[in-house]
Design an enzyme around this catalytic site. Sequence first.
Site, PDB file in Angstrom:
ATOM      1  N   CYS C  67     -89.807 -36.156 -26.202  1.00 12.71           N
ATOM      2  CA  CYS C  67     -90.202 -37.393 -25.646  1.00 12.71           C
ATOM      3  C   CYS C  67     -89.103 -38.085 -24.971  1.00 12.71           C
ATOM      4  O   CYS C  67     -88.223 -37.814 -24.876  1.00 12.71           O
ATOM      5  CB  CYS C  67     -90.688 -38.143 -27.112  1.00 12.71           C
ATOM      6  SG  CYS C  67     -89.464 -38.704 -27.920  1.00 12.71           S
ATOM      7  N   ALA C  70     -86.096 -38.760 -26.779  1.00  9.84           N
ATOM      8  CA  ALA C  70     -85.374 -37.451 -26.753  1.00  9.84           C
ATOM      9  C   ALA C  70     -84.621 -37.389 -25.597  1.00  9.84           C
ATOM     10  O   ALA C  70     -83.179 -36.792 -25.483  1.00  9.84           O
ATOM     11  CB  ALA C  70     -86.257 -36.187 -27.019  1.00  9.84           C
ATOM     12  N   ARG C 101     -77.880 -30.979 -29.951  1.00 11.47           N
ATOM     13  CA  ARG C 101     -78.044 -30.653 -28.719  1.00 11.47           C
ATOM     14  C   ARG C 101     -76.623 -29.909 -28.020  1.00 11.47           C
ATOM     15  O   ARG C 101     -76.708 -29.640 -27.093  1.00 11.47           O
ATOM     16  CB  ARG C 101     -78.405 -31.773 -27.630  1.00 11.47           C
ATOM     17  CG  ARG C 101     -78.615 -31.267 -26.170  1.00 11.47           C
ATOM     18  CD  ARG C 101     -79.395 -32.349 -25.835  1.00 11.47           C
ATOM     19  NE  ARG C 101     -79.421 -31.917 -24.075  1.00 11.47           N
ATOM     20  CZ  ARG C 101     -78.646 -32.426 -23.387  1.00 11.47           C
ATOM     21  NH1 ARG C 101     -78.008 -33.341 -23.412  1.00 11.47           N
ATOM     22  NH2 ARG C 101     -78.934 -31.980 -22.067  1.00 11.47           N
ATOM     23  N   HIS C 199     -85.083 -40.005 -19.529  1.00  9.29           N
ATOM     24  CA  HIS C 199     -83.952 -39.648 -18.464  1.00  9.29           C
ATOM     25  C   HIS C 199     -83.878 -40.961 -17.317  1.00  9.29           C
ATOM     26  O   HIS C 199     -83.061 -41.703 -17.175  1.00  9.29           O
ATOM     27  CB  HIS C 199     -83.937 -38.387 -17.406  1.00  9.29           C
ATOM     28  CG  HIS C 199     -84.050 -37.121 -18.461  1.00  9.29           C
ATOM     29  ND1 HIS C 199     -84.857 -35.881 -18.061  1.00  9.29           N
ATOM     30  CD2 HIS C 199     -83.625 -37.130 -19.608  1.00  9.29           C
ATOM     31  CE1 HIS C 199     -84.758 -35.228 -18.986  1.00  9.29           C
ATOM     32  NE2 HIS C 199     -83.990 -35.775 -20.030  1.00  9.29           N
TER      33      HIS C 199
END
Lengths: 489, 489, 481, 481
Positions: C67, C70, C101, C199
């Site tokens: 999402c 994230a 990550r 982003h």
Amino acid sequence: MANLLGLEVKKIVATPPEEIERVKNWINSEEYKEQNFARQALVINPAHACQPLGAQLAAHGFEGTLPFVHGSQGCASYYRSTLNRHFREPAPAVSDAMTEDGAVFGGQNNLHEGLENAVALYKPKMIAVFTSCMPEVIGDDLTAFIKNARTKGHVPKDMPVPFANTPSFNGTHIHGYDSMLLSILQTLTEGKQVEGRCTGKLNLIAGCDFNTADYREYKRIMKEFGVPLTVLADIADSFDSPCNGTYNIYAGGTPLEDAADSINGKATMTLGPYATPKTFSWIKDNYAGKHVSLPMPMGIEKTDAMIMKVAELFGKEVPESLKNERGRAVDAMTDAQQYMHGKKFAVYGDPDYLVGYVSFLLEMGAHPYHIVCSRGSKKLEKELQGLLDGSMYGKGCKIYMNKDLWHLRSLVMTDPVDAMIGDSHGKFAARDANIPLFRFGFPVFDRVNMHRYPRIGYQGVIYMVSQICNKFLDIKDETCEDRFFELMR
Amino acid sequence: MANLLGLEVKKIVATPPEEIERVKNWINSEEYKEQNFARQALVINPAHACQPLGAQLAAHGFEGTLPFVHGSQGCASYYRSTLNRHFREPAPAVSDAMTEDGAVFGGQNNLHEGLENAVALYKPKMIAVFTSCMPEVIGDDLTAFIKNARTKGHVPKDMPVPFANTPSFNGTHIHGYDSMLLSILQTLTEGKQVEGRCTGKLNLIAGCDFNTADYREYKRIMKEFGVPLTVLADIADSFDSPCNGTYNIYAGGTPLEDAADSINGKATMTLGPYATPKTFSWIKDNYAGKHVSLPMPMGIEKTDAMIMKVAELFGKEVPESLKNERGRAVDAMTDAQQYMHGKKFAVYGDPDYLVGYVSFLLEMGAHPYHIVCSRGSKKLEKELQGLLDGSMYGKGCKIYMNKDLWHLRSLVMTDPVDAMIGDSHGKFAARDANIPLFRFGFPVFDRVNMHRYPRIGYQGVIYMVSQICNKFLDIKDETCEDRFFELMR
Amino acid sequence: MSDKIKNIDGITKESTEALIEETLAAYPEKGRKKRAPHLGANDQGSGSACVKSNKKTVPGVMSARGCAYAGAKGVVWGPIGDMVHVSHGPVGCGWYSWGTRRNLVSGINGVTQFAMQFTSDFQEKDIVYGGDKKLKTLLEEAKGLFPLAKGISVLSECPVGLIGDDINSVAKASAKELDLPIIPCNCEGFRGVSQSLGHHISNDTIRDYIIETREFAEPSSPYDIALIGDYNIGGDVWAAKSLLEEIGLNVKATWTGDGELEKIAATHQVKLNLIHCYRSMNYMCKVMEEKYGIPWLEFNFFGPTKIRQSLRAIAERFDDTIKENVERVIAKYDPIMQAIIDEYKPRLDGKKVMLLVGGLRPRHTIGAYEDLGMECVGSGYEFAHTDDYDRTAPEMPNATVVYDDPSEYEFEKFAHALKPDLIGSGIKEKYVFQKMGIPFRQMHSWDYSGPYHAYQGFEIFARDVDMAVNSPTWKLVKAPF
Amino acid sequence: MSDKIKNIDGITKESTEALIEETLAAYPEKGRKKRAPHLGANDQGSGSACVKSNKKTVPGVMSARGCAYAGAKGVVWGPIGDMVHVSHGPVGCGWYSWGTRRNLVSGINGVTQFAMQFTSDFQEKDIVYGGDKKLKTLLEEAKGLFPLAKGISVLSECPVGLIGDDINSVAKASAKELDLPIIPCNCEGFRGVSQSLGHHISNDTIRDYIIETREFAEPSSPYDIALIGDYNIGGDVWAAKSLLEEIGLNVKATWTGDGELEKIAATHQVKLNLIHCYRSMNYMCKVMEEKYGIPWLEFNFFGPTKIRQSLRAIAERFDDTIKENVERVIAKYDPIMQAIIDEYKPRLDGKKVMLLVGGLRPRHTIGAYEDLGMECVGSGYEFAHTDDYDRTAPEMPNATVVYDDPSEYEFEKFAHALKPDLIGSGIKEKYVFQKMGIPFRQMHSWDYSGPYHAYQGFEIFARDVDMAVNSPTWKLVKAPF
């Protein structure tokens, strides 16, 4: 004058530190390695014990059986304490405490008095006699002695008293295991063969395996299979008995009746081919049914071989439960392969274990790089070389036959590896090389419960994968820079 | 002008090394600890996740069941990857991929379309729906939505679609487990109660236990007992399936029929009292037979309690095999007690695990010195305090309720312990404190096969003893001076 | 960058389309219609996308997508190590994205780097009464406990946006009060269709709150560049940075792998932005180009062929010094790379790989596989846009299947048909394919290995690919009984 | 050293004798007759042995005894760390005694210390043709590989003596050739009745080959002493030595714990020999007294009471400086010891202990248990002589059972009747009693702990005894079902 050597009397001078430093570095050098490998007479840190130890192990594998050392009580103390330390369990055994006069008169009196006392105090169902050095050197005739003992009533008429010559100056503990097991089976099965009778059972010989969990695992596997089983020399409970407030001197062991009837078995399988050649050869000549010798089932392929052979011998399908177990073991391998792939190992130990380690490591894409057996055979070397040749991961790996752990030290110091597999005695070399030692062999004196997890079978694969990979991950976590210290691995 | 905060534009200046050094020392100080414990709002490194994760775990425990996240696909990805990483296994689940428009129109369309696609693609026998934040905040009415879905044919008429509200802003994963399990049982057992019928079976609820081996161990124990068993939410195979070349999306799980018939069981036992209070309370009101809530059976005493209760409920003697197992576990403890006795531990994790760790450590004469639960209750605190008070080894040990792993870090830095027990997230504090971490909790992202060995039962005792003592022995060997480096330990 | 049409034996436009057709057959009508435009056969010559993308995920399928949160936390903010990143809302989001990550950072945990999980751990009452007050308090607590943190980000989780909290005001007030950059990022997970919007939102947040708020202390040079879109997975940034430095460039800031807030804030002073992951950071490159006139250049540091091409392309933007450096560096590494290829290619030649990853990897890594003799027979993205697929077309062999946000069902079907020797995708897919006996590498996280970037990374990449494909464990998957 | 008669509730001469009678009943007539004189009720007031000892072990029982080789290798030679000790004969003896006695040594393994397993690993052919030639070769090899070894001992195993090898000649010739002390020790396991003869033979060997072959480089002092009969189990020597140094003595040599060959060889120059383990080293004390006029004194460093007594007795042999030092040291440690007693005594008061060990422990440790409030209800030795039992009588409570070389059967019977709270014995007994739920410590090896000597040791001893007796695991032994 306390100087029988006639050497010059000197003032004490301390060795200069720089000389110590020089030697410290030198013993890690190629030059030293060569000098070390040139040894002809001196053996340093051998990875094997002597025959009677194995004989005692075999004796413990039978119901109500008292191991009896014909020899010095000191020998018995050594065997017993070795087993105590490894299993952290009792290891009841007696000796007939031979002393100097034995050298003159032979050991018959000791043996007879010993049998009488042992029967009275420890009430065994069977006494398994084996020898340490002294009677072997002076040539005691056990056959006659024991016959006489029975005649003279030192031992009850019907009590089986198998005996084995187990000279310490010949072979290792695995050979003593073979001789004692053979004698026990010969004694117990004598006259028990019944034409046409078949127990329908599998006789399984685990070999000189010092891991109680392996025995439990064989039993569990055959239970899954629905194959009735007699483990010949079953130490599962002998060396893994409950702590419940009562000491049972004869915990566990193969029932003597079952052992006697094993001669009428449907099939006999040895999974310790290097530990039981004499026994197996005798069984082939004397036992009913099929006879199979297979490698100790360490790793997937060797376990598959055992499973398939059992399926074939008993005309059974491999049960779903075992298929699933296999799949879970393979799952553990595929999940973890990246933690072992390409890693180099030095392995040492008894021949049957070595074949297992090497087979397992190659399956994981790891290199069994230095393979050391401190008392091996051409046959073993050939089998190991065959394993190496059969895998691209065997390339560059080398077998060192009849070399000891001081040779191994030179190997790991001059041509490093990532880890060692063997017994506790390798810890000194492992420390010098700053690598972990996986204590899958015998003896283990410095960790707990190593005998409570199987190394054989699919479960053994999961265990070895877990131990090895998690230790490598421990090391990674403990030695990495802060910036490479991560939650996931 | 990229400065919406209106702060002054400055030249970059590196923090002086002495200032870094000061802060580095300061965060390990008592002063810092106090400031850290004074936190009211900020939570740092909590040892718990949110409800839906537990709900998904419960859903995986049933035959042919597809977990279905009503919410964003991002949520589902998080739950799935957490389970993937912990088990190193697939964790199939779908979401209905709600987005912004859901906030306006509600999630019914997503749910309906999602159910339809899920049924078509993944052919489940049951779909277990649970929610992430968004539908909870906007107040989606799942009861109505699912009823409508069935009416409109988005889901087959006879397919069970249990659903649970699992808001992430309330409780932790264990509460989601409870709600989902409850809903599944309510759904499956609806109308299945048959007056006078008794399956003769034990319904066993393991609680929100992320260790597949524990489930296998329960089954093995009850098999030894000869007690027929339905594990409610059986994840043993769901998260430990074979690697055999075929992917089975629905490996394992409690057969739906058995789950449905569990309402007619002879007895129902929950061994995760903190994870399943709602489920248990409903069962007490609705299920036939006896109902028992016991602590997770970690350590000897808690296992004994379970064993005795089973014996009592089913009118059976404890079988010899289990008695012997118990004895072997106690044997492992007595043999190894000296390696753990007096050692201090910091423990953290879910309530049921914590009770188990503390109980086990006290039995070994070790101190569960810092006990941290990042979301606990008064009841838990009382139970833990009771354990501490019942043992001289609990003296001086302290419970920290609703504290996180950053609090724990302050504890282990200012009042050191020998080791930690918990999940992988504790590794940062463990590294700073230079002590080992035993990854007995959930999740474990950095070791392999931790879920393949039981922590519960007598076998769990042997496993924990082995892991802990052998690691301490590793450390001894790795850190001791040369002159204290010994063959025996 | 490739201009030759690559074909793969047995793969044609027709075969691929038939495969897609067959795969879609399992969907209900509506689902099939939605999914059809996202699957296509590559037209390598066209140089343009053969699929639609950046659409809502079809409900009820197993998607690999995350999402917006994230994308914001995991990708953009998390890697900035010297900030405290507060996952604002319930406990879960921050917990799941904690340490998962592999965006490695330098510094001392809790002192100068803060790779921990900070959360406001919303409870029912926070939903009812709002969390702004709690936020204010926790910001003070964070400042107090972590005095060397360079700033604090506040990353909103779903409830925050839904209950109407105003984190922007709180951030502004607290920033003043605490004299610390406190960056509010409205990245609620329900926004957009995937992590991609996270982003974008984060880029916008950098634009609005960070860029131009600092200046480099040292004088500028013509070789000042920023490394953009490298998140330091397994140390990628360190490998890439050292190569860029080896050719004579000054890497003034890294976005955002092992990132430092203040250097990011001063990036408006560099001369060129080099961008690796176009998808996640093209926005700020464009902003910096527009606002500060900083040109930007995409490059590819996977595998020697692409590295060589990229270095030369980079050199083109500089003077002869750099050009000479680049040739010297290429000459230095070529034999080293050849030795690696000589070692592994014989074992990997002709092996097929399928990819499903995010960001740049589904196209950028193809060349590295090809350097090892492998062929890419299928590729796709979790959260790409058309411009990503345009860039992918020339890299993929012709007629191979391209899939956008495929469901696990589709991915499985394709793998079943194409029988790859390796799949590179994420943790959710890993064990599915391993159960089938298909070698797999997690190619978001380099499967806990790495770095894979630059020359240093290729050696590791090659070793890992070989290890995965040729592990003897795969031979054991099928029982002999 | 005790002058008060201690009695134990419920234990009388009659009860003990009845117990013995009952125990012996299981033996056949001959065995019973042999064993009877080895079991007795202590007559504390008599100060003399109530049992016979140092006789052959009865065949067929489980004895804890070892052999002469074990006494030589394990006790006397093994602890001398700077020598190579060759177990001459088959592989086993050296292997079993490798690292299993915890006689810690300083130095670098393989460089300056040689705590390894050196063996000639006899094969059939060595038995037939003799091993002298092999011995000669291996001595050369050892010298070559371990140039800093101060000497080599050759410890004969059974076959060597039986086949008529002459290791003494080989040693003499090789010693000359290699210019190195090569010490032949004819300690074949069949000699004598226990490890005791191994000690004696080894003492004689030291007398014949070692003592007086070196001289201390530094000038002598009136405070020069040697510490005799401490084998540095778990570091005992280090604890004892530092205490002796604290009272002002120069410990010039330690026999043989962490021993150095050359210092042992120069011990004829010391002023006093302090002997802890009388059994294993009284021979050389007597030799040194006769030959060099060096007096010797027995002492006991277990537990504060005995340590205090011993320090004062030692002080009596020196001037006022030492006497003052001793009082100062006692005053320093008394409160520390009291604190330890205060901690553990409440948990141990009135607990009963039974012992079966070797050397000095069956008598020497009684005081330490008593310091903790415990009572010794039975004690015995593996390989003692009458002089040991004479020394034991005053230490043991009156009428308690004394057993010499008891079989495991007897020991079990006694334990069953006396219900001790702790048994201190060896590894062979440990697990037998633990199965019965009786707390146990290996008291040859300090159960992998230690040191137990001197003040430093008492703290560890007290902790270990408490840990064993009060481990909660014992409560779990009996199942509740």
